[in-house]
Design a protein around this motif. Structure first.
Motif, PDB file in Angstrom:
ATOM      1  N   TRP A   1      39.458  55.881 149.804  1.00 10.93           N
ATOM      2  CA  TRP A   1      39.828  54.959 151.014  1.00 10.93           C
ATOM      3  C   TRP A   1      39.918  53.564 150.578  1.00 10.93           C
ATOM      4  O   TRP A   1      41.107  52.988 150.919  1.00 10.93           O
ATOM      5  N   VAL A   2      39.025  53.223 149.685  1.00  2.44           N
ATOM      6  CA  VAL A   2      39.034  51.435 149.501  1.00  2.44           C
ATOM      7  C   VAL A   2      40.167  51.490 148.528  1.00  2.44           C
ATOM      8  O   VAL A   2      41.025  50.470 148.569  1.00  2.44           O
ATOM      9  N   LYS A   3      40.729  52.446 147.583  1.00  4.31           N
ATOM     10  CA  LYS A   3      41.669  52.399 146.653  1.00  4.31           C
ATOM     11  C   LYS A   3      42.749  52.530 147.532  1.00  4.31           C
ATOM     12  O   LYS A   3      44.161  52.088 146.863  1.00  4.31           O
ATOM     13  N   ASN A   4      42.930  53.168 148.756  1.00  6.24           N
ATOM     14  CA  ASN A   4      44.104  53.600 149.430  1.00  6.24           C
ATOM     15  C   ASN A   4      45.006  54.359 148.648  1.00  6.24           C
ATOM     16  O   ASN A   4      46.248  54.487 148.614  1.00  6.24           O
ATOM     17  N   LYS A   5      44.333  55.359 147.970  1.00  6.48           N
ATOM     18  CA  LYS A   5      45.308  56.337 147.065  1.00  6.48           C
ATOM     19  C   LYS A   5      44.433  57.413 146.498  1.00  6.48           C
ATOM     20  O   LYS A   5      43.155  57.150 146.642  1.00  6.48           O
ATOM     21  N   TRP A   6      45.049  58.558 146.069  1.00 10.08           N
ATOM     22  CA  TRP A   6      44.519  59.381 145.255  1.00 10.08           C
ATOM     23  C   TRP A   6      44.507  59.393 143.865  1.00 10.08           C
ATOM     24  O   TRP A   6      45.450  59.017 143.498  1.00 10.08           O
ATOM     25  N   PRO A   7      43.641  60.031 143.096  1.00 13.83           N
ATOM     26  CA  PRO A   7      43.520  59.948 141.752  1.00 13.83           C
ATOM     27  C   PRO A   7      44.538  60.725 141.094  1.00 13.83           C
ATOM     28  O   PRO A   7      44.938  61.700 141.648  1.00 13.83           O
ATOM     29  N   VAL A   8      45.130  60.771 139.924  1.00 14.24           N
ATOM     30  CA  VAL A   8      45.967  61.264 139.323  1.00 14.24           C
ATOM     31  C   VAL A   8      45.461  62.200 138.172  1.00 14.24           C
ATOM     32  O   VAL A   8      46.059  63.031 137.888  1.00 14.24           O
ATOM     33  N   SER A   9      44.189  61.918 137.774  1.00 14.03           N
ATOM     34  CA  SER A   9      43.462  62.859 136.789  1.00 14.03           C
ATOM     35  C   SER A   9      41.977  62.553 136.797  1.00 14.03           C
ATOM     36  O   SER A   9      41.660  61.523 137.486  1.00 14.03           O
ATOM     37  N   ALA A  10      41.327  63.365 136.059  1.00 14.31           N
ATOM     38  CA  ALA A  10      39.848  63.261 136.070  1.00 14.31           C
ATOM     39  C   ALA A  10      39.270  64.234 134.863  1.00 14.31           C
ATOM     40  O   ALA A  10      39.878  65.022 134.349  1.00 14.31           O
ATOM     41  N   HIS A  11      38.342  63.738 134.364  1.00 11.44           N
ATOM     42  CA  HIS A  11      37.373  64.672 133.378  1.00 11.44           C
ATOM     43  C   HIS A  11      35.953  64.278 133.744  1.00 11.44           C
ATOM     44  O   HIS A  11      35.598  63.138 134.357  1.00 11.44           O
ATOM     45  N   GLY A  12      35.187  65.217 133.286  1.00  5.48           N
ATOM     46  CA  GLY A  12      33.468  65.110 133.680  1.00  5.48           C
ATOM     47  C   GLY A  12      32.686  65.950 133.083  1.00  5.48           C
ATOM     48  O   GLY A  12      33.119  66.780 132.045  1.00  5.48           O
ATOM     49  N   LEU A  13      31.397  65.865 133.178  1.00  3.72           N
ATOM     50  CA  LEU A  13      30.377  66.682 132.667  1.00  3.72           C
ATOM     51  C   LEU A  13      29.555  67.033 133.673  1.00  3.72           C
ATOM     52  O   LEU A  13      29.445  66.415 134.798  1.00  3.72           O
ATOM     53  N   GLY A  14      28.670  68.223 133.489  1.00  2.00           N
ATOM     54  CA  GLY A  14      27.855  68.682 134.591  1.00  2.00           C
ATOM     55  C   GLY A  14      27.096  69.872 134.198  1.00  2.00           C
ATOM     56  O   GLY A  14      27.413  70.438 132.986  1.00  2.00           O
ATOM     57  N   GLY A  15      26.216  70.311 134.931  1.00  2.00           N
ATOM     58  CA  GLY A  15      25.373  71.642 134.308  1.00  2.00           C
ATOM     59  C   GLY A  15      24.281  71.743 135.251  1.00  2.00           C
ATOM     60  O   GLY A  15      23.837  71.154 136.471  1.00  2.00           O
ATOM     61  N   ARG A  16      23.155  72.667 134.629  1.00  2.00           N
ATOM     62  CA  ARG A  16      22.326  73.107 135.490  1.00  2.00           C
ATOM     63  C   ARG A  16      20.912  72.889 134.525  1.00  2.00           C
ATOM     64  O   ARG A  16      20.645  73.590 133.364  1.00  2.00           O
ATOM     65  N   GLN A  17      20.309  71.776 134.734  1.00  2.00           N
ATOM     66  CA  GLN A  17      19.392  71.388 134.024  1.00  2.00           C
ATOM     67  C   GLN A  17      17.920  71.716 134.637  1.00  2.00           C
ATOM     68  O   GLN A  17      16.893  71.987 133.890  1.00  2.00           O
ATOM     69  N   VAL A  18      17.906  71.526 135.830  1.00  2.00           N
ATOM     70  CA  VAL A  18      16.407  71.750 136.411  1.00  2.00           C
ATOM     71  C   VAL A  18      16.540  72.850 137.511  1.00  2.00           C
ATOM     72  O   VAL A  18      15.496  73.876 137.495  1.00  2.00           O
ATOM     73  N   ARG A  19      17.261  72.964 138.241  1.00  2.00           N
ATOM     74  CA  ARG A  19      17.512  74.128 139.279  1.00  2.00           C
ATOM     75  C   ARG A  19      18.144  75.371 138.703  1.00  2.00           C
ATOM     76  O   ARG A  19      19.253  75.571 138.818  1.00  2.00           O
ATOM     77  N   THR A  20      17.258  75.758 137.717  1.00  2.00           N
ATOM     78  CA  THR A  20      17.625  77.065 137.022  1.00  2.00           C
ATOM     79  C   THR A  20      17.370  78.458 137.650  1.00  2.00           C
ATOM     80  O   THR A  20      17.738  79.604 136.965  1.00  2.00           O
ATOM     81  N   ASP A  21      16.571  78.616 138.290  1.00  2.00           N
ATOM     82  CA  ASP A  21      15.832  79.807 138.824  1.00  2.00           C
ATOM     83  C   ASP A  21      17.415  80.633 139.364  1.00  2.00           C
ATOM     84  O   ASP A  21      18.095  80.066 140.211  1.00  2.00           O
ATOM     85  N   LYS A  22      17.249  82.038 139.087  1.00  2.00           N
ATOM     86  CA  LYS A  22      18.199  82.623 139.777  1.00  2.00           C
ATOM     87  C   LYS A  22      18.400  82.638 141.307  1.00  2.00           C
ATOM     88  O   LYS A  22      19.428  82.996 141.944  1.00  2.00           O
ATOM     89  N   LYS A  23      17.339  82.157 142.080  1.00  2.00           N
ATOM     90  CA  LYS A  23      17.708  82.125 143.411  1.00  2.00           C
ATOM     91  C   LYS A  23      18.452  81.130 143.910  1.00  2.00           C
ATOM     92  O   LYS A  23      19.039  80.864 145.017  1.00  2.00           O
TER      93      LYS A  23
END
Length: 442
Positions: A258-280
């Motif tokens: 909204w601030v940029k008044n436009k949508w991105p054209v590309s993205a890249h990133g990192l993520g994972g499960r470090q703490v919340r690892t229980d099967k539940k």
């Protein structure tokens, strides 16, 4: 029309509108001269659906009556109507009239609510169902308030965009629960940025780092099937929730765009499960970090996590040539720190944006003014989905490629004995996305 009651009037108005190809086109006809009560149906009776129904009934534009409710589970519906009744008991313009025959339970409850005599439907089920429900609501000629996000995968976003076009053609009013766009401090500061008051935008930073949300509510033994187990614990399954970057962090990503008044054209990133690892905890990650790039080369860095005892922030920052703008739900902390060393603090009123978004929508219905937030809701959802696609795959992805070729993650059919898209192994463990291996494109 001396002998015309509201029901026959609505039926005649609808018939006329259908013949003109403008179903729902004239709220001024709908509410003029007969009964200006807006009749509401609720689909999805969890916490947010209950809150949205209370806010709808609290609208300051006139009388609102809740007349139909639907949920997959009867216990959720019963809890919800009790809470709604208690919270609206002293509101003169609110009325609740939901007889037993207008309480619908099951995965097809939305169809029965939409077949009821309602003017507007509140859609607040787990987000994975939103594209189906929104499309059905538009086809039924109902005004819609739907919670964010409006989809959990790219095909769902495309489906919402198609329904949004039809809603515009039929002049149906559509609200989306991105309440920051109705919050005074955000409205003022974003407008000032757009007017050039703080110079050119160089970069954005957006965060939703917190300790997480509710733990799974039901055990597998308490549920009749895997489908019920996942729907009961919907936050932890990607097809239902989208992962928390989609379900929750969408708010901050929406503000950045909204601030940029436009949508991105590309993205890249990192993520994972470090703490919340229980099967539940199903299959979702507990942290994501994404960098979005816009067509002018500027970037928006994004972080969201569900990890306790860590640095937390639910804020947005715009770095501009004339200073830094800090946006946050706490309006007293919204500031502009200018390059000359001066700091401006927001000093205006900051009424409840959750209520304002309903007030704005009901006013549009009664005054028959243009009001359709569906397209923005769809694209903001896609920004978040793009981020998840990047963190799950570990790849840099282009906006067009992700939107037009993103994988379908929904079930083949919706029934209690149907198989969800992901199933546990013999130990109750779900497959987790692995960057560099997981494919996210169809």
């Amino acid at each position: 029309m001396p002998h015309t009651n509201r029901r026959s009037f609505l039926k005649a108005s609808t018939t006329t509108a259908i013949s003109a190809g403008l179903l729902g086109a004239t709220s001024s006809r709908l509410f003029a001269g007969v009964d200006d009560t807006v009749r509401v149906g609720l689909v999805g009776c969890g916490g947010r659906g209950t809150g949205a129904a209370i806010q709808a009934l609290s609208s300051n534009s006139g009388k609102v009556k809740l007349v139909a409710m639907g949920d997959a589970f009867r216990d959720e519906l019963d809890r919800s109507i009790n809470e709604i009744s208690a919270q609206t008991a002293n509101i003169e313009t609110a009325e609740i009239d939901v007889p037993e025959e207008s309480k619908f339970v099951g995965l097809d409850a939305y169809e029965k609510v939409l077949a009821s005599d309602i003017d507007l439907v509140v859609l607040a089920t787990p987000p994975g169902f939103r594209p189906i429900h929104f499309e059905a609501a538009v086809n039924a000629g109902k005004h819609v308030f739907m919670e964010k996000p409006v989809a959990t995968d790219a095909p769902g976003v495309r489906r919402v965009l198609e329904a949004a076009k039809k809603a515009k053609e039929r002049n149906l009013k559509v609200g989306v629960g991105l309440q920051r766009r109705h919050q005074n401090c955000y409205l003022e500061y974003v407008d000032r940025i757009h007017q050039g008051d703080v110079g050119e935008i160089l970069a954005m930073r957006v965060y939703w780092n917190s300790g997480g949300v509710w733990d799974p509510r039901k055990t597998r033994e308490e549920c009749r099937s895997e489908m019920e187990y996942q729907i009961r614990n919907w936050y932890y399954y990607t097809w239902l929730c989208g992962d928390h970057i989609v379900e929750q962090h969408i708010h901050n990503l929406d503000v950045g765009c909204w601030v940029k008044n436009k949508w991105p054209v590309s993205a890249h990133g990192l993520g994972g499960r470090q703490v919340r690892t229980d099967k539940k905890y199903g299959e979702i990650y507990d942290h994501h970090a994404v960098e979005y790039t816009f067509d002018d080369g500027s970037v928006m860095t994004s972080q969201c996590c569900h990890i306790g005892n860590t640095w937390g922030s639910v804020d947005e920052w715009a770095h501009c040539t004339g200073g830094i703008v800090h946006l946050t739900n706490n309006h007293r902390q919204c500031t502009i720190a200018r390059t000359d060393g001066t700091i401006e603090r927001f000093s205006g009123e900051n009424d409840n944006p959750y209520q304002i978004e309903h007030d704005d929508m009901f006013r549009a219905i009664r005054e028959n003014t243009e009001y359709n937030e569906a397209e923005n809701g769809a694209y903001s959802s896609m920004v978040a989905i793009l981020g998840r696609m990047c963190t799950y795959s570990g790849k840099e992805l282009q906006w067009d490629e992700a939107l037009n070729n993103g994988s379908n993650i929904m079930p083949e059919r919706y029934d209690w004995d149907a198989e969800p898209p992901t199933l546990p192994n013999e130990n109750g463990e779900y497959p987790i996305a692995v960057p560099g291996i997981t494919s996210v494109l169809g």
